[in-house]
Design an enzyme around this catalytic site. Structure first.
Site, short mmCIF file in Angstrom:
data_model
loop_
_atom_site.label_atom_id
_atom_site.label_comp_id
_atom_site.label_asym_id
_atom_site.label_seq_id
_atom_site.Cartn_x
_atom_site.Cartn_y
_atom_site.Cartn_z
CB ALA A 12 -0.94 0.00 1.20
CB CYS A 13 4.40 1.90 0.61
SG CYS A 13 5.67 3.16 0.53
#
Length: 117
Positions: A12-13
């Site tokens: 998700a970064c």
């Protein structure tokens, strides 16, 4: 010549998304290792620390590190930093790009271009 390329990080970064998109755009086949869901071993972290140093690998700017009690952030050394990163993999700076065993920590397109050419 075939090479082994693995990118380590957290799915998700935002920085990871940019790095993975860059690799895809440049036709670089790689394996993605999400160390938040897949974990990371002490042995791997120790090897990374030997190669790049714990000071580069430990993400001190993220909220996970900043929210630690001051006692946990004080007097850091390699062993304590590794323990922190094992307990909270989101404290590992990302991405970590491994090209045939040579590491690049963080995403800078110009460094990726050099490493992968």
């Amino acid at each position: 010549m075939a090479r082994s390329v693995t990118i380590y990080g957290i799915k998700a970064c935002d920085t990871m998304k940019k790095a993975r998109a860059w690799l895809e755009t440049h036709g670089v086949a790689c394996v993605f290792h999400d160390y938040k869901s897949q974990g990371i071993t002490r042995e791997v972290l120790e090897g990374w620390v030997r190669q790049v140093g714990w000071e580069i690998l430990l993400n001190r700017s993220g909220t996970t590190f900043r929210n630690l009690p001051d006692a946990d952030k004080a007097d850091l050394d390699a062993a304590r930093a590794i323990d922190l990163m094992l307990a909270q993999p989101s404290m590992i700076k990302r991405p970590v790009l491994d090209v045939d065993g040579a590491l690049t920590v963080g995403f800078k397109p110009e460094l990726y271009a050099v490493r992968l050419n």
